[in-house]
Design an enzyme around this catalytic site. Structure first.
Site, short mmCIF file in Angstrom:
data_model
loop_
_atom_site.label_atom_id
_atom_site.label_comp_id
_atom_site.label_asym_id
_atom_site.label_seq_id
_atom_site.Cartn_x
_atom_site.Cartn_y
_atom_site.Cartn_z
NE ARG A 23 -48.78 17.31 1.28
CZ ARG A 23 -48.51 17.99 0.32
NH1 ARG A 23 -49.84 18.53 -0.11
NH2 ARG A 23 -47.79 18.53 0.54
CG ASP A 24 -48.48 17.24 -3.56
OD1 ASP A 24 -49.09 17.60 -4.07
OD2 ASP A 24 -46.89 18.67 -3.69
CG HIS A 217 -42.65 21.16 -3.13
ND1 HIS A 217 -43.38 20.32 -2.39
CD2 HIS A 217 -43.90 21.34 -3.69
CE1 HIS A 217 -44.49 19.77 -2.57
NE2 HIS A 217 -45.05 20.15 -4.06
CG HIS A 219 -45.50 21.53 -9.03
ND1 HIS A 219 -46.71 22.60 -8.45
CD2 HIS A 219 -45.19 21.31 -7.33
CE1 HIS A 219 -47.53 21.58 -7.47
NE2 HIS A 219 -46.41 21.10 -6.37
CB CYS A 250 -51.50 22.61 -5.13
SG CYS A 250 -52.23 23.72 -4.25
CG ASN A 259 -46.20 17.06 -6.66
OD1 ASN A 259 -45.50 17.78 -6.46
ND2 ASN A 259 -46.84 16.65 -6.20
ZN ZN Z 1 -46.52 19.21 -4.87
#
Ligand code: ZN
Length: 320
Positions: A23-24, A217, A219, A250, A259
């Site tokens: 997804r991300d 979450h 980065h 993002c 990430n």
């Molecule tokens: Zn992320």
């Protein structure tokens, strides 16, 4: 450093690595992966032992063509036994589609930065809390077993607004729980966080919402991704988002790439004796499956480059 419990009686995974690459990762690159390649990648991640995967985001295909096949990807993920199939939904319409597809868990991004909230979902923070409430009501009606996570985005700073007040973050986490979310985690959407800040903020959030505190979450934009995960671990966080090969960032937080790399995160915990339930060799092999689906996309990760140390022993596992 906090003493790590390495001898739990059943040696079940101590931390849950929640893979967000499909997804991300995919939604922040311009290339589009075919559905068949996505499914092969999901299977490889599952075979490596990952048991929670954010597989897609339910948004209009015109906005994110990479996610146009979300329902088909979910259908494949649902065939993998014991996998928690997660999807991101920015609004009620997305939630409707995700619930119809049969996901087990929804994640809703709620920005602590007023500016990022408007840019990302075109809603104020207060409107997003109301959206969470509406999504909770919908899922209670259609699929009460589904869990809802509201992740506080830009919790550690924002490329548009700069500083984000910690009080705003804590208040927002409390608000989304009050609105019916099962858990609320913190996202360093922009890669601004440092370990002291991560510990302080997660402790404050835990003091407010207790065991409804969700995932970290992080980065790796400024190289502090793993340090921030360790800081969160010491603040009792046990769920960590990361992506294979560090894919993604993002699209609405310019310059915020990267990430945390799943391979490096799993290596860190396993080397510390903290069971992740993930097999590192199989995880590193999953990179080839990802590469086959996205041939020209750069993949990151120090552990896959260097290989495992000689004599490396993973954390103790469940005896079979
Ligand atoms: Zn992320």
């Amino acid at each position: 450093m906090t003493k790590v419990p390495v001898t739990l009686p059943d040696a079940l995974p101590v931390v849950l690595i929640s893979e967000v690459g499909p997804r991300d990762g995919l939604q922040s690159i311009s290339r589009i992966m075919t559905t068949a390649d996505k499914c092969r990648w999901l299977t490889a991640l599952y075979q490596a032992g990952l048991r929670e995967i954010e597989v897609a985001s339910f948004v209009p295909a015109a906005l994110l063509p990479q996610m146009a096949d979300a329902a088909a990807v979910v259908a494949h993920a649902l065939t993998l036994p014991g996998l928690t199939v997660m999807a991101l939904v920015p609004n009620l319409r997305g939630a409707q589609a995700a619930l119809a597809a049969g996901v087990h868990k929804l994640t809703i991004p709620v920005s602590a930065s007023a500016a990022h909230s408007l840019a990302n979902v075109r809603k104020s923070r207060e409107q997003m809390v109301e959206e969470v409430r509406a999504i909770v009501a919908l899922k209670n009606e259609l699929a009460p077993h589904v869990k809802i996570e509201a992740g506080i985005a830009t919790a550690f700073g924002c490329t548009l607004q700069g500083t984000v007040a910690e009080d705003d973050v804590v208040r927002l986490a409390a608000s989304v729980i009050e609105a019916g979310a099962n858990e609320s985690g913190l996202s360093d959407t922009t890669g601004y966080a440092n370990p002291a800040q991560v510990q302080r903020l997660f402790r404050r959030v835990r003091a407010e919402i207790g065991d409804k505190t969700g995932a970290a979450h992080m980065h790796n934009t400024r190289g502090l991704g793993l340090a921030n995960c360790l800081a969160a671990f010491e603040a009792e966080v046990r769920t960590f988002d990361s992506s294979l090969g560090g894919l993604g960032g993002c699209p609405y937080a310019p310059g915020a790439s990267g990430n945390v790399v799943t391979e490096d995160l799993v290596f860190m915990f396993e080397a510390m004796g903290v069971n992740t339930g993930v097999d590192l060799d199989a995880l590193i092999a999953a990179r080839d499956v990802l590469k086959a689906g996205l041939p020209d996309e750069p993949l990151y990760g120090m552990t896959p480059e260097a290989g495992l140390p000689k004599g490396f022993q993973p954390a103790p596992r469940v005896s079979k």
